[in-house]
Design an enzyme around this catalytic site. Structure first.
Site, mmCIF file in Angstrom:
data_model
loop_
_atom_site.group_PDB
_atom_site.id
_atom_site.type_symbol
_atom_site.label_atom_id
_atom_site.label_comp_id
_atom_site.label_asym_id
_atom_site.label_seq_id
_atom_site.Cartn_x
_atom_site.Cartn_y
_atom_site.Cartn_z
ATOM 1 N N ARG A 202 -5.321 -9.139 -7.906
ATOM 2 C CA ARG A 202 -4.223 -9.083 -6.954
ATOM 3 C C ARG A 202 -4.390 -10.117 -5.864
ATOM 4 N NH1 ARG A 202 -2.943 -8.634 -1.856
ATOM 5 N NH2 ARG A 202 -0.808 -7.981 -1.593
ATOM 6 N N ASP B 70 -12.025 -0.253 3.592
ATOM 7 C CA ASP B 70 -12.834 -0.410 2.378
ATOM 8 C C ASP B 70 -14.085 0.448 2.399
ATOM 9 O OD1 ASP B 70 -12.169 -3.989 2.079
ATOM 10 O OD2 ASP B 70 -10.961 -2.214 1.673
ATOM 11 N N LYS C 139 -17.424 -10.797 -0.749
ATOM 12 C CA LYS C 139 -16.348 -11.063 -1.728
ATOM 13 C C LYS C 139 -15.091 -11.546 -1.003
ATOM 14 C CE LYS C 139 -13.722 -7.516 -3.247
ATOM 15 N NZ LYS C 139 -12.271 -7.679 -3.105
ATOM 16 N N ASN C 140 -14.741 -10.867 0.097
ATOM 17 C CA ASN C 140 -13.455 -11.163 0.755
ATOM 18 C C ASN C 140 -13.496 -12.407 1.625
ATOM 19 O OD1 ASN C 140 -12.509 -9.031 -0.635
ATOM 20 N ND2 ASN C 140 -12.503 -7.601 1.094
ATOM 21 N N ARG D 8 1.645 -3.241 -3.068
ATOM 22 C CA ARG D 8 0.982 -4.268 -2.265
ATOM 23 C C ARG D 8 2.033 -5.322 -1.909
ATOM 24 N NH1 ARG D 8 -4.541 -3.888 -3.210
ATOM 25 N NH2 ARG D 8 -4.882 -5.302 -1.462
ATOM 26 N N ARG E 233 -15.934 -5.649 -9.755
ATOM 27 C CA ARG E 233 -15.113 -6.597 -8.987
ATOM 28 C C ARG E 233 -15.759 -6.887 -7.631
ATOM 29 N NH1 ARG E 233 -9.712 -4.404 -7.747
ATOM 30 N NH2 ARG E 233 -9.827 -6.243 -6.423
ATOM 31 N N CYS F 11 -1.446 -2.874 -6.963
ATOM 32 C CA CYS F 11 -2.669 -2.382 -7.600
ATOM 33 C C CYS F 11 -2.859 -0.917 -7.247
ATOM 34 C CB CYS F 11 -3.854 -3.229 -7.204
ATOM 35 S SG CYS F 11 -4.586 -2.677 -5.711
HETATM 36 C C1 EPZ Z 1 -7.648 -7.551 2.229
HETATM 37 O O1 EPZ Z 1 -6.568 -7.183 1.395
HETATM 38 C C2 EPZ Z 1 -8.893 -7.222 1.439
HETATM 39 N N1 EPZ Z 1 -8.907 -7.996 0.194
HETATM 40 C C3 EPZ Z 1 -8.911 -5.729 1.112
HETATM 41 O O2 EPZ Z 1 -10.134 -5.444 0.438
HETATM 42 C C4 EPZ Z 1 -8.892 -4.947 2.427
HETATM 43 O O3 EPZ Z 1 -8.826 -3.571 2.142
HETATM 44 C C5 EPZ Z 1 -7.656 -5.365 3.240
HETATM 45 O O4 EPZ Z 1 -7.669 -6.790 3.447
HETATM 46 C C6 EPZ Z 1 -7.615 -4.696 4.598
HETATM 47 O O5 EPZ Z 1 -8.757 -5.014 5.306
HETATM 48 C C7 EPZ Z 1 -9.303 -9.298 0.239
HETATM 49 O O6 EPZ Z 1 -9.612 -9.827 1.287
HETATM 50 C C8 EPZ Z 1 -9.341 -10.019 -1.069
HETATM 51 P P1 EPZ Z 1 -3.712 -6.666 4.088
HETATM 52 P P2 EPZ Z 1 -5.067 -7.618 1.791
HETATM 53 O O7 EPZ Z 1 -2.745 -7.760 3.803
HETATM 54 O O8 EPZ Z 1 -5.067 -8.980 2.374
HETATM 55 C C9 EPZ Z 1 0.322 -4.217 4.096
HETATM 56 C C10 EPZ Z 1 -11.460 -4.576 -1.247
HETATM 57 O O9 EPZ Z 1 -11.694 -3.393 -1.538
HETATM 58 N N2 EPZ Z 1 0.969 -5.530 3.886
HETATM 59 O O10 EPZ Z 1 -4.451 -6.667 5.381
HETATM 60 O O11 EPZ Z 1 -4.189 -7.342 0.630
HETATM 61 C C11 EPZ Z 1 -0.419 -3.769 2.836
HETATM 62 O O12 EPZ Z 1 0.477 -3.117 1.958
HETATM 63 C C12 EPZ Z 1 -10.054 -4.994 -0.919
HETATM 64 O O13 EPZ Z 1 -12.326 -5.490 -1.143
HETATM 65 C C13 EPZ Z 1 2.352 -5.612 3.966
HETATM 66 O O14 EPZ Z 1 3.035 -4.624 4.224
HETATM 67 O O15 EPZ Z 1 -4.771 -6.555 2.929
HETATM 68 C C14 EPZ Z 1 -1.449 -2.829 3.371
HETATM 69 O O16 EPZ Z 1 -0.875 -1.553 3.559
HETATM 70 C C15 EPZ Z 1 -9.060 -3.850 -1.112
HETATM 71 N N3 EPZ Z 1 2.961 -6.811 3.742
HETATM 72 C C16 EPZ Z 1 -1.790 -3.431 4.738
HETATM 73 O O17 EPZ Z 1 -0.714 -4.314 5.067
HETATM 74 C C17 EPZ Z 1 2.246 -7.948 3.452
HETATM 75 O O18 EPZ Z 1 2.860 -9.023 3.273
HETATM 76 C C18 EPZ Z 1 -3.096 -4.212 4.739
HETATM 77 O O19 EPZ Z 1 -2.920 -5.268 3.869
HETATM 78 C C19 EPZ Z 1 0.839 -7.845 3.375
HETATM 79 C C20 EPZ Z 1 0.230 -6.625 3.602
#
Ligand code: EPZ
Length: 417
Positions: A92, A306, A22-23, A121, A398, A116
């Site tokens: 999201r 995840d 998915k990701n 986020r 999802r 979410c």
């Molecule tokens: C991706 O989300 C994945 N989603 C998530 O999978 C996964 O848990 C996550 O990466 C971590 O591996 C997709 O790829 C669609 P991040 P993403 O930006 O990109 C903080 C699932 O279950 N952050 O690496 O949103 C954020 O708040 C989903 O399949 C900031 O602070 O994750 C979080 O605490 C859930 N500022 C951490 O970083 C930003 O601008 C990780 O977020 C961006 C993120």
């Protein structure tokens, strides 16, 4: 609202083929916007998040066709640079369209993605990075207005956190920027490598994906191509947890074992034997697992956040006590109260969860709090004696394609009504 009915206590055995990631699918489908051409994407999982992404592409003016796991996208006629509210809030991760829209149209308008179920986020890293690439971004009443008065140009970008989404948005925006972009402290997830492989097949010049430093040399244009999405390592880990919770045995086909490098040792420490055969994994679980003493979630190649909920559910009936530390999201324990209703003994202290293994879980009526929390409840329901009812199946759909069919093939008594 559909729900899953699971009659637990059955040992799961058999063979399954793991779905496409998915990701990977979400950013790769968004990337087709960059080509103004036709692309063919194979091994695309049939998920609600993927279908929302396809609807966003259609809304923008792309021609989109789906034939099983193959998706055809022709983005020649795309001309909309905004994503309507309802589509933004439906998913999201639609923030991943920001980079491609700005690169293709020089403009983008979208609402802040819904904070979410995993806590706030923020998208501060996305915004910081895009500004360095020359994007002017203003935010009023929750709407992001983006424009590039002087076009996109390369930049040196250092991420304070290896954000997956921010790394992807930077790569997508930088592919056709003027000059070279260097990302330091980039996310290293396999889905980033898959995106870069697809973009390079489109004609981009990206090196270092999967490493901490990614270099993107801007090119004039990208053209359509054919790409096959990698297998979903989180779906694989979730099904392994489901089988291990029931003391079963499963052959997982269509996996890339190296993507599970931090996950397989957890199953081995819990008493499972895991053997790798090419792009398949054979897992054999004991009737009762041992607790895993310490599990902290980290950016790849560390243990993935995840996989934390389904593996916590699997270890709820292990022998002994284990400690989880959730370092990525600030509230990713929403599945704990439902697990406790099923008899689990879990003590939460901020990012820390102490899981004291209990001999049995009991069926209950529970609600999935989010995608991976829902998977955790499925794992618990498969183990629990009695009939467990899980609502909030829309969360589970999802990320897991036909989960009730996949688990039924392993002998589970599970149906969606
Ligand atoms: C991706 O989300 C994945 N989603 C998530 O999978 C996964 O848990 C996550 O990466 C971590 O591996 C997709 O790829 C669609 P991040 P993403 O930006 O990109 C903080 C699932 O279950 N952050 O690496 O949103 C954020 O708040 C989903 O399949 C900031 O602070 O994750 C979080 O605490 C859930 N500022 C951490 O970083 C930003 O601008 C990780 O977020 C961006 C993120």
């Amino acid at each position: 609202m559909s729900k899953l009915i699971i009659e637990g206590g059955k040992r799961l055995c058999g063979k399954i083929e793991v779905q496409g990631a998915k990701n990977s699918a979400l950013p790769i489908l968004a990337a087709t916007l960059l080509t103004g051409d036709s692309s063919v994407i194979h091994n695309c999982p049939n998920l609600s998040d993927v279908n929302i992404t396809l609807n966003i592409l259609r809304y923008m003016g792309c021609e989109v066709k789906k034939d099983g796991a193959t998706v055809y996208v022709d983005s020649k006629c795309a001309d909309k640079y905004d994503i309507p509210d309802e589509l933004m809030h439906a998913m999201r991760s639609s923030i991943i369209f920001l980079g491609p829209m700005i690169s293709r149209f020089g403009r983008a308008r979208l609402t802040f993605p819904g904070g979410c179920e995993l806590g706030p986020r923020p998208i501060d890293l996305h915004i910081m990075a895009l500004r360095l690439l020359g994007v002017e971004i203003s935010e009023k009443h929750g709407v992001l207005e983006c424009s590039v008065p002087d076009g996109l140009h390369g930049a040196k970008i250092s991420l304070s956190f290896p954000s997956v989404g921010a790394t992807e948005n930077i790569i997508l925006a930088a592919c056709m920027a003027k000059g070279t972009t260097i990302i330091t402290n980039a996310a290293r997830e396999p889905e980033i490598v898959d995106l870069a492989d697809c973009l390079n097949a489109f004609g981009a010049r990206i090196t270092g994906a999967g490493e901490g430093v990614v270099i993107i040399d801007g090119v004039e244009r990208l053209s359509g191509t054919m790409h096959t999405i990698i297998p979903d390592r989180i779906a694989a880990a979730s099904y392994m947890a489901a089988v291990a919770a029931t003391g079963g045995r499963v052959l997982l086909d269509h996996v890339i074992p190296s993507h599970l490098g931090s996950i397989i040792p957890v199953f081995e420490e819990s008493g499972c034997t895991v053997s790798q055969r090419g792009n398949a994994i054979l897992l054999d679980a004991p009737t009762r697992l041992h607790a895993v003493s310490f599990l902290r979630t980290m950016p790849y190649p560390g243990f993935p956040t995840d996989a934390q909920p389904p593996i916590m559910a699997m270890l709820a009936t292990a022998r002994g006590t284990g400690i989880f530390v959730e370092n990525i999201f600030e509230s990713r324990y929403k599945h704990v109260c439902a697990l406790e209703r099923m008899g689990a003994k879990i003590h939460l202290e901020g990012k820390v969860a102490v899981v004291e293994g209990v001999p049995e879980l009991y069926a209950a009526k529970v609600a999935a709090p989010d995608l991976r929390g829902g998977a955790a409840l499925v794992v618990a329901g498969l183990r629990a004696s009695g009939v467990t009812e899980i609502t909030g199946v829309n969360f589970i759909e999802r990320g897991y394609e036909d989960i009730e069919l996949v688990l039924s093939e392993l002998g589970a008594s599970i149906k969606k009504i």
